[in-house]
Design an enzyme around this catalytic site. Structure first.
Site, short mmCIF file in Angstrom:
data_model
loop_
_atom_site.label_atom_id
_atom_site.label_comp_id
_atom_site.label_asym_id
_atom_site.label_seq_id
_atom_site.Cartn_x
_atom_site.Cartn_y
_atom_site.Cartn_z
N ASP A 5 0.86 -1.19 0.00
CA ASP A 5 0.00 0.00 0.00
C ASP A 5 0.89 1.24 0.00
OD1 ASP A 5 -2.54 1.48 0.33
OD2 ASP A 5 -1.70 2.00 2.28
N GLU A 59 -2.31 -1.46 -5.68
CA GLU A 59 -3.55 -0.85 -6.17
C GLU A 59 -3.32 -0.24 -7.55
OE1 GLU A 59 -5.85 0.76 -2.24
OE2 GLU A 59 -4.01 1.79 -2.80
N ASP A 84 -2.24 1.67 7.24
CA ASP A 84 -1.49 1.21 6.06
C ASP A 84 -1.34 -0.31 6.08
OD1 ASP A 84 -0.94 3.83 4.96
OD2 ASP A 84 0.42 4.11 6.64
#
Length: 544
Positions: free
Chosen positions: A339, A430, A522
């Site tokens: 992330d 992502e 996170d």
């Protein structure tokens, strides 16, 4: 193990340049840029009076042309263009268009030879002094510039059309009650929120009436700015910071760590340094293998690059790219969810596929770039004043921020790939490349813009991707929806979770092991990303 191809880039820095050599290199780059800009302007002038006759079908997205008699060749063919350069408009076929305005024919208008003369106002040789091969390549560079500029303009026009459509939806919502649908009120909400009737199924929480009005005003200003930019005359000046060379132009002397490029700089010797020591035995072996791979490539070329260094001066590099086969792993014990954020640079968490839980290695990378950029903002404000002591020294401090950011991103990417390689895991991230810009609000405060600029997703993700593919590690991009709002343990959605701060995540589900516990936000998002990739849900792209 199966083999997969990946592109590898090797950059050699040219060092110990005397003032004469620097001046010579700099002049050649400037001449190349001048000739390319000249060529681009002339091509635009030639193509200005031609009109494309094709119409694209919405269903098949194919170009359709009307058939007719070509005014040049007299044959009955598909008419692709209307030429308005020679007085009366002439509708011409594809063959005649390429014969008059194709890349090869236009190139001949700029470059004179012993058997062919060109007009004085079109001759590149009168504009700049370059290598003969580069005279023939410059029109190609100019065509690439024009194509890139036209693509960017089409994209901007498409964005303006989309913004106008969105603005009309907000105007309809504000003026007509039938065009808006109310969302159910939440406990803490004072005013009712609405969405357009065409977007009832969207997860949007909606807008208040005041919010809709602000949206209309903000999008109106955004559209006005965009249309003003589109209406301006576009003259793109080529910076000339990259020159394409044939590989056989460059001659290496590894014993002396020197290169010569006789086609460009006659017998000028340029000292180089590479990713490893050239004089050592391992360095000699590395470069011998590297040259062997380069020579096997079908398109054998390299680039001479000019970059601005941290002290504001130019640095020169020789860059080679080649395709190499790497062993791609097929068996993975788990997934390393990554992330990338603002407050923390990145969080990497290993999720085991057998035990179905997060375990070591776990790493939360701090974000030193945040402090660097905040300090940079203060320096910019300081330098904006009329009188500042030691102004030159302050400017030098400003220029040193980018190399530090590059080094930090490289170091973090290397560490993440090493973690995945040790744990025998593939990497998931992502897919935020297009989503960030699309979700930007029309109006942003200075603070919001500043914190958005802290976000280094593209830079860091591309470095992780490049380094992972070299090791044969698979990369999976997943949709970013609700990764930071869903509990990684029990799967509770945003209604049963809360974020007291940007760094803290809290689950409110009584049956969850994280109930009322403050966990790192996170870490939570990284686990959700890994689970999405392992369950093969909401996967966007897979590399290797």
């Amino acid at each position: 193990m199966n083999m997969s191809k990946t592109t590898i880039s090797v950059k050699l820095k040219i060092i110990d340049l005397s003032s004469e050599k620097k001046e010579f290199l700099d002049n050649y780059f400037n001449e190349y840029a001048k000739a390319t800009t000249f060529c681009q302007l002339r091509i635009r002038r030639l193509l200005r009076n031609t009109h494309w006759l094709g119409k694209k079908e919405k269903s098949s997205k194919k170009w359709i042309f009307e058939s007719g008699i070509c005014d040049l060749c007299g044959e009955n063919k598909e008419l692709v263009n209307e030429d308005r350069n020679s007085g009366e408009p002439a509708k011409i076929c594809k063959r005649c268009y390429n014969g008059r305005y194709g890349n090869q024919m236009i190139r001949k208008l700029f470059v004179s030879t012993k058997k062919r003369e060109v007009q004085e106002n079109m001759d590149i040789r009168r504009v700049a002094k370059l290598n003969n091969t580069h005279y023939h390549r410059i029109p190609e560079e100019a065509f690439d510039m024009i194509k890139a500029a036209d693509t960017a303009e089409k994209r901007r026009k498409k964005n303006v059309e989309y913004d106008k459509k969105r603005q009309m939806e907000f105007i309809e919502m504000f003026n007509d009650e039938k065009k808006r649908a109310a969302r159910p009120k939440k406990p803490n909400e004072r005013e009712t929120r609405y969405v357009h009737i065409s977007k009832l199924e969207s997860p949007s929480k909606g807008y208040t009436l005041n919010g809709i009005k602000r949206k209309i005003d903000g999008m109106g200003k955004k559209i006005e700015r965009a249309e003003k930019g589109l209406s301006r005359k576009k003259i793109f000046g080529y910076q000339g910071n990259r020159i394409k060379l044939d590989s056989n132009w460059v001659r290496f002397d590894l014993a002396e760590s020197e290169i010569t490029i006789p086609s460009l700089f006659k017998e000028m010797k340029l000292r180089i340094t590479g990713p490893t020591n050239v004089h050592s035995k391992s360095g000699q072996i590395y470069f011998a293998e590297w040259f062997e791979r380069i020579n096997k490539q079908p398109n054998n070329y390299c680039y001479l690059i000019r970059k601005t260094s941290s002290n504001g001066k130019y640095e020169y590099y020789l860059q080679y790219t080649y395709e190499a086969e790497v062993e791609a792993n097929k068996e993975y014990a788990g997934c390393l969810g990554v992330d990338i954020g603002c407050s923390k640079l990145a969080a990497a968490v290993y999720y085991d596929s057998k035990n179905k839980k997060a375990q070591k290695p776990i790493e939360i990378f701090t974000n030193p770039i945040k402090k660097i950029k905040m300090r940079r903002e203060k320096l910019i404000k300081l330098l904006s004043r009329v009188k500042v002591r030691h102004r030159r020294r302050k400017l030098m401090q400003l220029s040193k921020t980018e190399p530090i950011i590059d080094y930090t991103c490289h170091k973090t990417a290397r560490k993440i790939v090493e973690m995945a390689n040790t744990a025998k895991a593939f990497i998931s991230m992502e897919n935020l490349e297009t989503g960030i810009k699309q979700k930007q609000q029309a109006r942003e405060t200075k603070k919001q813009k500043f914190y958005r600029n802290m976000f280094l997703f593209r830079k860091l993700s591309k470095l992780i991707e490049y380094k992972a593919l070299l090791k044969g590690i698979k990369i999976v991009y997943v949709k970013p929806d609700y990764t930071s709002q869903t509990c990684s343990s029990c799967g509770a959605d945003k209604e049963k979770t809360e974020r007291p701060s940007q760094a803290i995540f809290r689950c409110l589900n009584p049956t969850c092991r994280y109930y009322q516990r403050d966990i790192n936000a996170d870490f939570n998002a990284a686990v959700n990303i890994a689970k999405k990739a392992l369950n093969n849900t909401e996967v966007v792209t897979t590399l290797l």
